[in-house]
Design a protein around this motif. Sequence first.
Motif, PDB file in Angstrom:
ATOM      1  N   UNK A  26      20.893  15.604  10.228  1.00  0.00           N
ATOM      2  CA  UNK A  26      21.608  14.323  10.341  1.00  0.00           C
ATOM      3  C   UNK A  26      20.774  13.308  11.118  1.00  0.00           C
ATOM      4  N   UNK A  27      20.138  13.747  12.189  1.00  0.00           N
ATOM      5  CA  UNK A  27      19.289  12.842  12.973  1.00  0.00           C
ATOM      6  C   UNK A  27      18.141  12.322  12.110  1.00  0.00           C
ATOM      7  N   UNK A  28      17.504  13.201  11.350  1.00  0.00           N
ATOM      8  CA  UNK A  28      16.399  12.774  10.495  1.00  0.00           C
ATOM      9  C   UNK A  28      16.866  11.807   9.411  1.00  0.00           C
ATOM     10  N   UNK A  29      18.051  12.035   8.866  1.00  0.00           N
ATOM     11  CA  UNK A  29      18.571  11.138   7.837  1.00  0.00           C
ATOM     12  C   UNK A  29      18.886   9.762   8.401  1.00  0.00           C
ATOM     13  N   UNK A  33      15.202   5.877   7.588  1.00  0.00           N
ATOM     14  CA  UNK A  33      15.110   4.478   7.119  1.00  0.00           C
ATOM     15  C   UNK A  33      14.534   3.531   8.173  1.00  0.00           C
ATOM     16  N   UNK A  34      14.647   3.865   9.435  1.00  0.00           N
ATOM     17  CA  UNK A  34      14.133   3.007  10.484  1.00  0.00           C
ATOM     18  C   UNK A  34      12.621   3.098  10.621  1.00  0.00           C
ATOM     19  N   UNK A  35      12.018   4.150  10.051  1.00  0.00           N
ATOM     20  CA  UNK A  35      10.583   4.350  10.167  1.00  0.00           C
ATOM     21  C   UNK A  35       9.794   3.603   9.104  1.00  0.00           C
TER      22      UNK A  35
END
Length: 130
Positions: A26-29, A33-35
């Motif tokens: 969940x953290x990676x998802x 998009x912010x990266x």
Amino acid sequence: MASRERNTFNEINITPLTDIFLVLLIIMMVIAPLLDQQGLNLAVPNNVEVQDVKQENKLISVTVTDDDRYYIDENEVAVSQLEETIKQKSKEFPEGVLILAQPEASHGAVVKLMDKARDAGVANISISES
């Protein structure tokens, strides 16, 4: 004394492990998009002859040599003076900068020149091979 029988665990409980992986997923998802890194906004130019552009005489012509030196109007300019020189020349030549890169000039030298030109306030940058 009575002997106690101990129940031994023959299996590993993987529920906490799956919880950790679910939280990481969940953290990676959320972060992915912010990266999204911003690149250069480039407009693909039409084929223009370099001689025609030079004749207009509204562009600052900067030559990047094979040994990563910079020349403006046939005069060598140090990297430390590049931004100031472009800023002064842009008053005379408001159309932008034409970078004439020799074939063996390094990519880093051209990008450094583009950064200096952008820091000097130049909006239009063209690149050509000299």
